[in-house]
Design a protein around this motif. Structure first.
Motif, PDB file in Angstrom:
ATOM      1  N   VAL A 274     -37.196  34.062 -16.140  1.00 32.22           N
ATOM      2  CA  VAL A 274     -37.297  32.905 -14.939  1.00 32.22           C
ATOM      3  C   VAL A 274     -35.955  32.892 -14.257  1.00 32.22           C
ATOM      4  O   VAL A 274     -34.932  33.186 -14.765  1.00 32.22           O
ATOM      5  CB  VAL A 274     -37.701  31.547 -15.788  1.00 32.22           C
ATOM      6  N   ASP A 275     -36.132  32.385 -12.984  1.00 33.93           N
ATOM      7  CA  ASP A 275     -35.109  32.258 -12.165  1.00 33.93           C
ATOM      8  C   ASP A 275     -34.349  31.181 -12.269  1.00 33.93           C
ATOM      9  O   ASP A 275     -33.214  30.856 -12.221  1.00 33.93           O
ATOM     10  CB  ASP A 275     -35.369  32.572 -10.654  1.00 33.93           C
ATOM     11  N   VAL A 276     -35.171  30.071 -12.626  1.00 32.87           N
ATOM     12  CA  VAL A 276     -34.514  28.507 -12.750  1.00 32.87           C
ATOM     13  C   VAL A 276     -34.841  28.061 -14.143  1.00 32.87           C
ATOM     14  O   VAL A 276     -35.768  28.454 -14.708  1.00 32.87           O
ATOM     15  CB  VAL A 276     -35.202  27.577 -11.793  1.00 32.87           C
ATOM     16  N   SER A 277     -33.748  27.541 -14.692  1.00 30.76           N
ATOM     17  CA  SER A 277     -33.734  27.278 -16.125  1.00 30.76           C
ATOM     18  C   SER A 277     -34.821  26.220 -16.610  1.00 30.76           C
ATOM     19  O   SER A 277     -35.023  25.197 -15.656  1.00 30.76           O
ATOM     20  CB  SER A 277     -32.486  26.685 -16.641  1.00 30.76           C
ATOM     21  N   PRO A 278     -35.471  26.273 -17.513  1.00 28.62           N
ATOM     22  CA  PRO A 278     -36.298  25.314 -18.121  1.00 28.62           C
ATOM     23  C   PRO A 278     -35.903  23.928 -18.152  1.00 28.62           C
ATOM     24  O   PRO A 278     -36.339  22.750 -18.189  1.00 28.62           O
ATOM     25  CB  PRO A 278     -36.997  25.799 -19.387  1.00 28.62           C
ATOM     26  N   LEU A 279     -34.441  23.843 -18.568  1.00 30.01           N
ATOM     27  CA  LEU A 279     -33.750  22.449 -18.760  1.00 30.01           C
ATOM     28  C   LEU A 279     -33.575  21.987 -17.480  1.00 30.01           C
ATOM     29  O   LEU A 279     -33.735  20.746 -17.233  1.00 30.01           O
ATOM     30  CB  LEU A 279     -32.155  23.046 -19.227  1.00 30.01           C
ATOM     31  N   HIS A 280     -33.535  22.700 -16.261  1.00 31.41           N
ATOM     32  CA  HIS A 280     -33.394  22.197 -14.993  1.00 31.41           C
ATOM     33  C   HIS A 280     -34.540  21.386 -14.485  1.00 31.41           C
ATOM     34  O   HIS A 280     -34.901  20.671 -13.704  1.00 31.41           O
ATOM     35  CB  HIS A 280     -32.773  22.933 -13.844  1.00 31.41           C
ATOM     36  N   ARG A 281     -35.655  22.033 -15.041  1.00 27.45           N
ATOM     37  CA  ARG A 281     -36.999  21.784 -14.282  1.00 27.45           C
ATOM     38  C   ARG A 281     -37.306  20.602 -15.362  1.00 27.45           C
ATOM     39  O   ARG A 281     -37.793  19.598 -14.565  1.00 27.45           O
ATOM     40  CB  ARG A 281     -37.868  22.636 -14.864  1.00 27.45           C
ATOM     41  N   ALA A 282     -36.937  20.649 -16.613  1.00 23.42           N
ATOM     42  CA  ALA A 282     -36.939  19.231 -17.466  1.00 23.42           C
ATOM     43  C   ALA A 282     -36.413  17.964 -16.832  1.00 23.42           C
ATOM     44  O   ALA A 282     -36.797  16.862 -16.535  1.00 23.42           O
ATOM     45  CB  ALA A 282     -36.936  19.561 -18.683  1.00 23.42           C
ATOM     46  N   LEU A 283     -35.066  18.353 -16.271  1.00 20.57           N
ATOM     47  CA  LEU A 283     -34.297  17.379 -15.773  1.00 20.57           C
ATOM     48  C   LEU A 283     -34.876  16.758 -14.314  1.00 20.57           C
ATOM     49  O   LEU A 283     -34.861  15.545 -14.285  1.00 20.57           O
ATOM     50  CB  LEU A 283     -32.682  17.869 -15.540  1.00 20.57           C
ATOM     51  N   SER A 284     -35.402  17.559 -13.654  1.00 22.11           N
ATOM     52  CA  SER A 284     -35.836  17.061 -12.451  1.00 22.11           C
ATOM     53  C   SER A 284     -37.063  16.212 -12.444  1.00 22.11           C
ATOM     54  O   SER A 284     -37.393  15.491 -11.493  1.00 22.11           O
ATOM     55  CB  SER A 284     -36.336  18.361 -11.444  1.00 22.11           C
ATOM     56  N   SER A 285     -37.809  16.516 -13.641  1.00 24.08           N
ATOM     57  CA  SER A 285     -38.972  15.795 -13.915  1.00 24.08           C
ATOM     58  C   SER A 285     -38.711  14.331 -14.764  1.00 24.08           C
ATOM     59  O   SER A 285     -39.802  13.895 -14.875  1.00 24.08           O
ATOM     60  CB  SER A 285     -40.117  16.497 -14.551  1.00 24.08           C
ATOM     61  N   SER A 286     -37.618  14.053 -15.252  1.00 21.48           N
ATOM     62  CA  SER A 286     -37.249  13.085 -15.965  1.00 21.48           C
ATOM     63  C   SER A 286     -36.902  11.934 -15.230  1.00 21.48           C
ATOM     64  O   SER A 286     -36.402  11.962 -14.235  1.00 21.48           O
ATOM     65  CB  SER A 286     -36.343  13.549 -16.956  1.00 21.48           C
TER      66      SER A 286
END
Length: 286
Positions: A274-286
């Motif tokens: 992945v190019d974008v971390s799953p952590l940052h995806r989780a952060l943006s949706s929290s």
């Protein structure tokens, strides 16, 4: 935002080093590196629960034997607490999937997840740039996980240029070999003066190699055998300075087929790049 007192779960993704070379030493003795970090869609889970009493505690989990006083997640939480001067604390549980010492970045990723998630949960607002500086104090691989982008890296691994690597699947093998990084950097047969590469060199296709691969091949038959086995499917490579090995596939179905054909007993699995971390995806949706 998660209410205080409730548990929240945060991804701590693994990484691969698609190549790793040493191009010299700095005056302070640290090695100058070049690498590409590929983040994966698979990794650990870090669970956090904010405390009002200021204490930082890690709860033990089965199969996770890192002493609490040495654990990077505890050190990360205490470092952030000190830097931000917050009176809050946290309970931490790490659900380990990434093998320790394999070169997949588990400890560094767990620490980065604690920094990023607690900055959000505590409301300390230090932000990505300051968290990356804190992360570097914990380990050279921590900043890339804080930044949350697959990247070209130089320096000791902290000078990052985000890359769009595109979709890929990787067949990963854990050989069980784990050698202290400091010991490997002192190996007399380690190449420390490779010519500097460029992003264009990497993009052109030929493998730039891993400086630690020949060192580990000579010392550990398990690493040599794993690399030779994976070479049946493509350009097999070592990740980081551990015993983890991988080979890249364009299609996940091909990676799964290769996984099914491996000899019995090999600890192996498939993960997506992945190019974008799953952590940052989780952060943006929290």
């Amino acid at each position: 935002m998660t209410p205080r007192g409730d548990w929240s779960a945060w991804p701590a993704p693994a990484k691969l080093n698609l190549f790793l070379r040493i191009v010299g030493r700095r005056p302070d003795g640290y090695h100058r590196l070049q690498t590409v970090f590929q983040l994966l869609d698979w990794g650990d889970i870090v669970r956090l629960r904010v405390r009002e009493d200021g204490q930082v505690r890690r709860e033990a989990t089965e199969g996770y034997a890192v002493p609490e006083v040495e654990d990077l997640v505890v050190r990360a939480a205490k470092l952030l607490k000190s830097e931000a001067k917050t009176t809050l604390g946290v309970d931490i549980v790490v659900e380990k999937k990434i093998p320790l010492g394999g070169g997949f970045g588990g400890g560094s990723s767990d620490a980065a997840t604690v920094l990023v998630a607690l900055d959000h949960l505590w409301g300390t607002g230090l932000g990505e740039a300051r968290l990356a500086v804190l992360g570097l104090a914990l380990g050279a691989d921590v900043p890339v996980f804080v930044r949350g982008r697959s990247a070209w890296a130089e320096g000791v691994g902290e000078l990052l240029t985000p890359l769009d690597l595109g979709p890929a699947s990787y067949l990963l093998v854990d050989t069980g070999v784990s050698v202290p990084t400091a010991e490997l950097f002192q190996a007399p047969d380690l190449t420390r003066d490779a010519p500097a590469a460029t992003i264009s060199d990497f993009a052109s296709g030929p493998s730039l190699g891993n400086a630690f691969e020949p060192v580990l091949r000579r010392r550990f038959q398990a690493v040599s055998m794993a690399l030779d086995t994976l070479a049946r499917f493509g350009a097999a490579a070592l990740t980081g300075t551990g015993g983890g090995c991988f080979v890249r596939f364009d299609a996940r179905a091909d990676a799964e087929a290769a996984l099914a054909s491996l000899p019995a007993g090999m600890r192996a699995w498939v993960a997506g790049g992945v190019d974008v971390s799953p952590l940052h995806r989780a952060l943006s949706s929290s």
